[in-house]
Scaffold this motif. Structure first.
Motif, PDB file in Angstrom:
ATOM      1  N   SER A  60       1.818  11.653   1.835  1.00  0.00           N
ATOM      2  CA  SER A  60       3.006  12.443   2.151  1.00  0.00           C
ATOM      3  C   SER A  60       3.192  13.589   1.170  1.00  0.00           C
ATOM      4  N   ILE A  61       2.968  13.312  -0.105  1.00  0.00           N
ATOM      5  CA  ILE A  61       3.094  14.373  -1.111  1.00  0.00           C
ATOM      6  C   ILE A  61       2.068  15.469  -0.861  1.00  0.00           C
ATOM      7  N   LEU A  62       0.837  15.084  -0.530  1.00  0.00           N
ATOM      8  CA  LEU A  62      -0.210  16.062  -0.248  1.00  0.00           C
ATOM      9  C   LEU A  62       0.150  16.923   0.963  1.00  0.00           C
ATOM     10  N   ILE A  63       0.633  16.286   2.031  1.00  0.00           N
ATOM     11  CA  ILE A  63       1.011  17.036   3.231  1.00  0.00           C
ATOM     12  C   ILE A  63       2.188  17.959   2.929  1.00  0.00           C
ATOM     13  N   ILE A  83       8.263   4.475   8.954  1.00  0.00           N
ATOM     14  CA  ILE A  83       7.416   3.313   8.654  1.00  0.00           C
ATOM     15  C   ILE A  83       6.859   3.373   7.239  1.00  0.00           C
ATOM     16  N   PHE A  84       6.320   4.514   6.857  1.00  0.00           N
ATOM     17  CA  PHE A  84       5.570   4.616   5.605  1.00  0.00           C
ATOM     18  C   PHE A  84       6.371   5.163   4.428  1.00  0.00           C
ATOM     19  N   ILE A  85       7.535   5.747   4.684  1.00  0.00           N
ATOM     20  CA  ILE A  85       8.288   6.367   3.592  1.00  0.00           C
ATOM     21  C   ILE A  85       9.639   5.695   3.377  1.00  0.00           C
ATOM     22  N   ASN A  88       0.815  -1.217   0.000  1.00  0.00           N
ATOM     23  CA  ASN A  88       0.000   0.000   0.000  1.00  0.00           C
ATOM     24  C   ASN A  88       0.851   1.270   0.000  1.00  0.00           C
ATOM     25  N   ARG A  89       2.102   1.153  -0.410  1.00  0.00           N
ATOM     26  CA  ARG A  89       3.024   2.280  -0.326  1.00  0.00           C
ATOM     27  C   ARG A  89       2.568   3.489  -1.144  1.00  0.00           C
ATOM     28  N   LYS A  90       1.905   3.269  -2.274  1.00  0.00           N
ATOM     29  CA  LYS A  90       1.485   4.395  -3.116  1.00  0.00           C
ATOM     30  C   LYS A  90       0.476   5.281  -2.384  1.00  0.00           C
ATOM     31  N   ILE A  91      -0.314   4.671  -1.521  1.00  0.00           N
ATOM     32  CA  ILE A  91      -1.259   5.458  -0.720  1.00  0.00           C
ATOM     33  C   ILE A  91      -0.502   6.390   0.210  1.00  0.00           C
ATOM     34  N   TRP A  92       0.520   5.831   0.877  1.00  0.00           N
ATOM     35  CA  TRP A  92       1.299   6.652   1.824  1.00  0.00           C
ATOM     36  C   TRP A  92       2.133   7.688   1.091  1.00  0.00           C
ATOM     37  N   TYR A  93       2.659   7.327  -0.082  1.00  0.00           N
ATOM     38  CA  TYR A  93       3.376   8.314  -0.888  1.00  0.00           C
ATOM     39  C   TYR A  93       2.451   9.480  -1.229  1.00  0.00           C
ATOM     40  N   GLY A  94       1.225   9.154  -1.624  1.00  0.00           N
ATOM     41  CA  GLY A  94       0.266  10.196  -1.991  1.00  0.00           C
ATOM     42  C   GLY A  94      -0.067  11.100  -0.815  1.00  0.00           C
TER      43      GLY A  94
END
Length: 361
Positions: A31-34, A292-294, A23-29
């Motif tokens: 993080s990019i938004l934040i 964890i997510f990045i 599910n990394r693309k969700i966390w990438y998205g």
């Protein structure tokens, strides 16, 4: 054993787990938004630099004024033409901080405060701060940050590998950007305490990241000599096995910082505590998130591009496809055959029902 401790043990053994890598693309998205929000906050609102960086004057009174801090703020702001920050001191006096004020203007403001506050001019102390001093602090902070980043990359490249060094560097930049963006959005003043907080959180963020990387380094030994786990699956197990530890250390670190920020700064109005506590609070939370997510998902992405990892994944998927065609599963088939989302419809990195160490046949 507590429920959290039991969960940590089951995560470590691989009996349960969450597929962070898949599910990394969700966390990438996210993080990019934040990060974009933080950058927009800095670009539009800007940072509210403290007197130490912009220069100005600080007026303090030894006796309690007959007006409130809100009234004193209005008087000082009108007299100076700049936004004044007024705080009540422990002895009942006031501390009035005004940026971008020279000596002549400071004397004029002092006389106005004396008349409006009803305090003799001799009882008002005025201290001037030159902008050059703040500029020196800023330059030294940037230099320290640059040296820290270089040393981190070199160390991680030697202790682990360059992919982990790159991922850790991106995670650190991610944490700094978010923290600076929060300062811009909430309008907190940036002081030397803020800079100290920013430099401090880098160590905490790096600690969580290195813990996961160390587990990943251990799990990937002789990875090409087995056909049970892809690199991404081993990376996912490394995150899960250290997840509870990361949560525990982060919560323990956040509790006293939250006390400083919300109780010391919010309830009791100790504004100077906010300078360092906000950067620590946001940075610690962002650091735990990024480790964890990045960081680890980025390592998995970079590592899976290697030809030998591509070949390993191809062999594993072919083996799983053959097992699925025979109707075999981890429960009733050979122990080292696993279903895959691309071949049998189950999630990559599905928790094992046994406790073998990943990477060993």
């Amino acid at each position: 054993m507590s429920r959290l401790g039991n969960l940590g043990a089951r995560l470590y053994r691989g009996e349960v787990g969450y597929d962070f890598i898949r599910n990394r693309k969700i966390w990438y998205g996210i993080s990019i938004l934040i990060t974009i929000t933080a950058i927009i906050g800095v670009a539009v609102g800007g940072l509210r630099m403290g007197i130490e960086f912009k220069g100005g004057a600080v007026f303090t009174t030894d006796t309690k004024a007959q007006i409130s801090t809100a009234q004193a703020t209005d008087v000082a702001t009108e007299a100076s033409g700049h936004l004044a920050i007024v705080q009540e001191l422990g002895n009942g006096g006031l501390r009035i901080q005004i940026t971008e004020v020279d000596t002549a203007k400071a004397n004029e403001i002092k006389e106005t405060l004396s008349d409006e506050l009803g305090i003799p001019a001799n009882d008002i102390n005025a201290d001037l701060v030159g902008p050059s001093w703040g500029e020196q602090i800023a330059n030294k902070a940037w230099t320290g940050l640059g040296v820290f980043m270089v040393l981190v990359v070199i160390y991680l490249a030697i202790a682990f590998e360059w992919r982990m060094a790159v991922a850790a560097l991106i995670a650190l930049i991610h944490d700094i950007t978010i923290t600076v963006g929060v300062y811009a959005l909430v309008g907190f003043e940036v002081t030397p305490g803020t800079v100290i907080g920013l430099l401090t959180i880098l160590g905490y963020s790096l600690y969580d990241t290195v813990v996961v990387f160390d587990s990943l380094k251990e799990g990937q030994k002789d990875i090409t000599k087995q056909t049970r786990f892809t690199y991404s699956e081993i990376a996912n197990r490394s995150i899960n096995s250290t997840l509870v530890r990361s949560i525990n250390t982060t919560v323990v670190a956040l509790l006293p910082v939250a006390g400083l920020l919300f109780i010391g700064g919010g309830v009791f109005g100790a504004g100077m505590l906010n300078d360092i506590s906000l950067s620590l609070f946001v940075g610690l939370a962002a650091g735990a998130y990024s480790s964890i997510f990045i960081a680890t998902p980025l390592v998995a992405d970079l590592k899976e591009r290697e030809p030998q990892m591509k070949a390993l994944k191809k062999r594993i998927l072919a083996k799983r496809a053959a097992a699925a065609a025979k109707g075999e599963s981890p429960e009733d088939g050979p122990e080292d055959l696993r279903d895959d989302a691309e071949t049998a419809g189950t999630a990559i990195g599905r928790p094992r029902s046994h406790g073998r160490t990943p990477g060993k046949r």
